[in-house]
Write a protein that holds these residues in place. Structure first.
Motif, mmCIF file in Angstrom:
data_model
loop_
_atom_site.group_PDB
_atom_site.id
_atom_site.type_symbol
_atom_site.label_atom_id
_atom_site.label_comp_id
_atom_site.label_asym_id
_atom_site.label_seq_id
_atom_site.Cartn_x
_atom_site.Cartn_y
_atom_site.Cartn_z
ATOM 1 N N UNK A 1 44.829 26.895 42.873
ATOM 2 C CA UNK A 1 44.399 28.210 43.351
ATOM 3 C C UNK A 1 43.788 28.144 44.746
ATOM 4 N N UNK A 2 43.248 26.970 45.115
ATOM 5 C CA UNK A 2 42.615 26.796 46.423
ATOM 6 C C UNK A 2 43.591 26.323 47.495
ATOM 7 N N UNK A 3 44.829 26.058 47.100
ATOM 8 C CA UNK A 3 45.788 25.369 47.962
ATOM 9 C C UNK A 3 46.016 26.068 49.299
ATOM 10 N N UNK A 4 46.094 27.393 49.305
ATOM 11 C CA UNK A 4 46.389 28.141 50.526
ATOM 12 C C UNK A 4 45.158 28.867 51.072
ATOM 13 N N UNK B 1 33.012 26.151 34.509
ATOM 14 C CA UNK B 1 32.325 27.298 35.102
ATOM 15 C C UNK B 1 31.318 26.859 36.170
ATOM 16 N N UNK B 2 30.663 25.732 35.958
ATOM 17 C CA UNK B 2 29.759 25.214 36.980
ATOM 18 C C UNK B 2 30.530 24.874 38.254
ATOM 19 N N UNK C 1 32.306 26.333 43.860
ATOM 20 C CA UNK C 1 33.339 26.740 44.814
ATOM 21 C C UNK C 1 32.996 28.085 45.438
ATOM 22 N N UNK C 2 32.542 29.009 44.608
ATOM 23 C CA UNK C 2 32.160 30.337 45.098
ATOM 24 C C UNK C 2 31.033 30.249 46.114
ATOM 25 N N UNK D 1 34.316 32.050 48.487
ATOM 26 C CA UNK D 1 35.492 32.723 47.931
ATOM 27 C C UNK D 1 35.055 33.707 46.853
ATOM 28 N N UNK D 2 35.488 34.946 46.973
ATOM 29 C CA UNK D 2 35.185 35.959 45.956
ATOM 30 C C UNK D 2 35.969 35.629 44.686
#
Length: 336
Positions: A176-179, A202-203, A208-209, A214-215
Motif C-alpha cells: 500500500x505504501x509502494x507508490x 495496528x501499532x 506509519x500515520x 498518511x491519512x
C-alpha cells in the motif's frame, strides 16, 4: 472555521445503489462526512452496515453492479481538487494506488499466489509507469519491507503461501505504501489474525500515520480498536451515518443510542461480563426498511416521532453530529 485544506476527502450526500433485475437495493443512503488530513478516521458498525461499500467508492471498487447513484466524492490531494465520482476510468486507474491505496480484508486473497512478492511489487510499479532502475527498485522494496519489520531478502523471493498471516498482512501494508499514496483504506486489516498480531499491526499502522503523515480510513466492527487507534469515527447502521465526531467526544458522551449500545456490548478483559448489554433485535433488512428512524425497532429510547419520521442529522459546535431526535440528551453536560 474548517477549510478544504483540513480534509483529504469529503463525501457529500452520497448514496450507493445496487440495481438488480426486479428492484434496486440502496446500500448507502445520503452520507455526508469528511476524512481529516493526516488523521485516522474509522467507520464502525455491524456487518452489512455499508462501511466497505462507502469506502470502496473512493477508488470506484464497489462490487458489481453497485454504483454511486447520488452525491459527490471530492479528493483534495497535493495536485489539487478532484471529483472522484466523475473521474474517467483511465484517470481512476492511474489514481488508484498512486493517490489512494487499500489494505484488503484477507491478505491471502489479495496477493497473487503464483507470483513472488518481488514480482508483484515490480508489476505494480510498471503498471503505473514508474521508471526505476533495477537497483532503485530493489532499494525501495527493501526499505518498505524493512519499515514493516520484515526480512526483505527472504520475503521478496517468497510466494504468499510461504508467509504467515501476519507477514502477509505486513506485505500488504508495504504494498500500500509502494507508490507513496496520500490516503490508505484499511478494510478489516487484521481479520483472522491472533490478538497479539492484531495489536502489532495496528501499532505499525499508527506509526506509519504519525511518521509519514498518511491519512487513513479504517473499516472495522471492533469498537475497542477504534477507541485505541483512531482519531475520528463514523458510526454506520443500515447504510446510514448515525454519528460522527472525534473519538474522545463520541466515546465519552455517547450521544447516539446506537453508539451507546455498541460501546455497552463491547467486552472488557477487566470489567464484569454481567455489565455487558447486547443490542436487542437484528440489523435492518434493506429491502424492507421501517418507516421513520431505521434504528427505531431496536432503540431503547424510541418514541412516537421515531416511528413516523426519519430524524435529521443534528450538529454540535465541536464538529460532531448525529442522526437522532434526541441526539445529545445523553450528554454528560460538559458541553453542547
Amino acid at each position: 472555521m474548517q477549510t478544504n485544506r483540513d480534509n483529504i476527502a469529503v463525501f457529500s450526500h452520497v448514496s450507493i445503489d445496487y440495481p438488480l433485475k426486479k428492484y434496486t437495493l440502496r446500500a448507502v443512503t445520503d452520507i455526508t462526512f469528511e476524512l481529516k488530513r493526516g488523521a485516522i478516521t474509522a467507520l464502525v458498525g455491524e456487518s452489512g452496515s455499508g462501511k466497505t461499500t462507502l469506502a470502496s467508492s473512493l477508488i470506484r471498487c464497489i462490487s458489481e453492479p453497485g454504483r454511486v447513484a447520488e452525491g459527490e466524492i471530492t479528493f483534495y490531494g497535493k495536485d489539487g481538487e478532484e471529483r472522484l465520482d466523475l473521474l474517467p476510468d483511465p484517470k481512476m486507474r492511474a489514481f488508484r494506488w498512486s493517490k489512494v491505496s487499500m489494505v484488503f480484508q484477507a491478505a491471502q486473497s489479495a496477493l497473487n499466489p503464483v507470483l513472488t512478492v518481488r514480482e508483484q511489487f515490480t508489476e505494480t510499479l510498471e503498471a503505473h509507469g514508474e521508471k526505476l532502475s533495477k537497483e532503485e527498485r530493489e532499494a525501495k522494496f527493501s526499505d518498505l519491507l524493512g519499515y514493516v519489520k520484515l526480512d526483505a531478502e527472504r520475503v521478496l523471493a517468497s510466494y504468499p503461501h510461504e508467509l504467515s498471516g501476519g507477514m502477509k498482512q505486513r506485505v500488504m501494508i508495504a504494498f500500500a505504501l509502494l507508490l507513496d499514496p496520500e490516503l490508505i483504506i484499511l478494510d478489516e486489516p487484521t481479520t483472522a489474525l491472533d490478538v497479539i498480531t492484531q495489536n502489532y499491526i495496528f501499532t505499525l499502522l499508527k506509526q506509519i500515520n504519525r511518521e509519514k503523515g498518511i491519512s487513513m480510513l479504517l473499516m472495522t466492527h471492533d469498537i475497542s480498536v477504534v477507541a485505541k487507534f483512531a482519531d475520528y469515527v463514523g458510526v454506520m447502521y443500515g447504510g446510514r451515518l448515525m454519528e460522527y465526531g472525534d473519538v474522545r467526544t463520541v466515546f465519552h458522551r455517547r450521544r447516539h443510542p446506537y453508539t451507546a449500545g455498541l460501546i455497552g456490548a463491547t467486552p472488557s478483559i477487566i470489567g464484569d461480563i454481567s455489565e455487558m448489554k447486547p443490542i436487542e433485535g437484528s440489523p435492518p433488512d434493506l429491502l424492507h426498511l421501517p418507516k421513520g428512524c431505521i434504528f427505531a425497532p431496536r432503540c431503547p429510547r424510541c418514541s412516537d416521532v421515531c416511528l413516523t419520521e426519519e430524524p435529521p442529522m443534528r450538529e454540535y459546535g465541536d464538529g460532531s453530529k448525529g442522526k437522532c431526535y434526541f441526539f445529545g440528551e445523553a450528554d454528560d453536560g460538559k458541553g453542547n
